[in-house]
Design a protein around this motif. Structure first.
Motif, short mmCIF file in Angstrom:
data_model
loop_
_atom_site.label_atom_id
_atom_site.label_comp_id
_atom_site.label_asym_id
_atom_site.label_seq_id
_atom_site.Cartn_x
_atom_site.Cartn_y
_atom_site.Cartn_z
N LYS A 38 24.56 -19.98 8.34
CA LYS A 38 25.49 -19.03 8.34
C LYS A 38 25.51 -18.03 7.23
O LYS A 38 25.80 -18.45 6.22
N GLY A 39 25.17 -16.77 7.58
CA GLY A 39 24.94 -15.65 6.43
C GLY A 39 24.06 -16.08 5.61
O GLY A 39 24.03 -15.32 4.62
N ALA A 84 22.39 -12.88 7.28
CA ALA A 84 23.15 -12.08 6.25
C ALA A 84 23.26 -10.75 6.51
O ALA A 84 24.42 -10.01 5.97
N CYS A 120 19.96 -13.23 1.05
CA CYS A 120 20.11 -14.43 2.08
C CYS A 120 18.95 -15.52 1.30
O CYS A 120 18.38 -15.11 0.24
#
Ligand code: FE
Length: 335
Positions: free
Chosen positions: A150-151, A191, A210
């Motif tokens: 995630k992200g 991201a 990222c």
């Protein structure tokens, strides 16, 4: 008139003339700097002259179509199996029979209908930030959809055929529904919005925006040549899978003889030569790609990235499932 009856100087001329007369015309989506040295080597080897024009694959194919029977082109040279598949679909190429190409080009890297043949291999793989990710954290393309990323993911735009081909292959591996889940997962892990090219995506990983991205290895090679100290490394995914999705996604640059070639034999001979031990390094090394011919070793810089197992799915799927891939990426919100 027998050549033996001529003066020695004339004999030479007599021998040289037929060679000068033969010409192969190539429409190439690969740029001049990549192909000119190769074509020069071929002319030195065989005496056959090569004329070429370079442009993007779209305009070249449109031109072939418009010219029809009157085309001067004997051969089309381009990147991405998706494009070659398209050319074949549009009836721009012809089937050829070649034991040489069957021997030099692995079956998954050429058209099962024998209209086009891979000449170099391009691997689309993971590149990660060595300060933030351990290789043990990485495993598969599919895993980049899991919540732990995630992200942390950067991607190039879905508008690029490389990603369309990658997703097309995933549809072949998993079916549309699961492939869509994976792509949706990627999008959810981004991201930042997708980048216009592979290099910018890697720049973002290097800058810590990222942690991981997906690129063709030659872009990694070029970037690291310019900035060797970037905290980036290559990871080969899907190496331990036993299913259809096993292996690194590969694509090709390749060629075919045009449907209305005036010199189809000359074009076929040129493609055969390009697949030979002699030409493969010239063809692949100049852009840090992999030789398609398994008997030929990659260039030293490329070999240093390590060896990997390739996906054995025929690269034609990149073309046949491309429309579905584009729609799928759109539904998944992949810009
Ligand atoms: Fe490229």
């Amino acid at each position: 008139m027998k050549p033996t009856k001529l003066l020695p100087a004339l004999t030479l001329l007599f021998v040289a003339l037929p060679a000068l007369a033969e010409e192969v015309v190539v429409y190439s989506a690969r740029n001049e700097q990549l192909i000119k040295p190769l074509f020069d080597a071929y002319t030195r080897d065989t005496g056959v002259q090569i004329k070429f024009i370079t442009d993007k694959e779209g305009p070249l194919m449109a031109r072939l179509k418009a010219e029809g029977r009157n085309t001067p082109a004997d051969m089309l040279l381009t990147v991405d199996a998706g494009n070659l598949w398209q050319a074949s679909e549009e009836g721009l190429l012809r089937q050829i029979q070649s034991k040489t190409l069957e021997a030099n080009v692995p079956a998954h890297l050429r058209d099962p209908g024998n209209e086009w043949f891979g000449l170099s291999v391009r691997a689309r793989t993971l590149v990660y930030n060595t300060g933030k990710v351990k290789p043990a954290d990485l495993s598969t393309y599919e895993d980049l959809a899991s919540p732990k990323w995630k992200g942390r993911l950067c991607l190039r735009t879905s508008k690029k055929v490389y990603n369309q081909s990658l997703v097309a292959m995933m549809i072949h591996e998993y079916g549309e529904e699961k492939a869509e889940d994976i792509v949706r997962g990627w999008v959810g892990n981004l991201a930042t919005s997708p980048f216009p090219d592979d290099t910018k995506a890697m720049d973002a990983v290097a800058a810590g925006q990222c942690d991981v991205t997906l690129v063709n290895t030659y872009y990694f090679g070029r970037l690291m040549q310019k900035k060797p100290n970037l905290p980036l490394a290559i990871f080969w995914p899907n190496q331990n899978l036993k299913n259809k999705a096993a292996g690194v996604h590969v694509n090709i640059s390749g060629a075919g003889v045009t449907r209305h070639a005036g010199n189809p034999t000359g074009a076929q001979k040129l493609i055969e030569w390009l697949s030979s031990d002699k030409a493969q390094n010239l063809f692949a090394d100049v852009n840090m790609e992999y030789p398609v011919n398994p008997k030929v070793a990659p260039d030293k810089t490329v070999a240093a990235w390590g060896s990997f197992r390739q996906s054995l799915i025929n690269v034609k799927e990149a073309g046949s499932l491309q429309t579905k891939a584009v729609r799928l990426m759109d539904r998944a919100g992949y810009k």
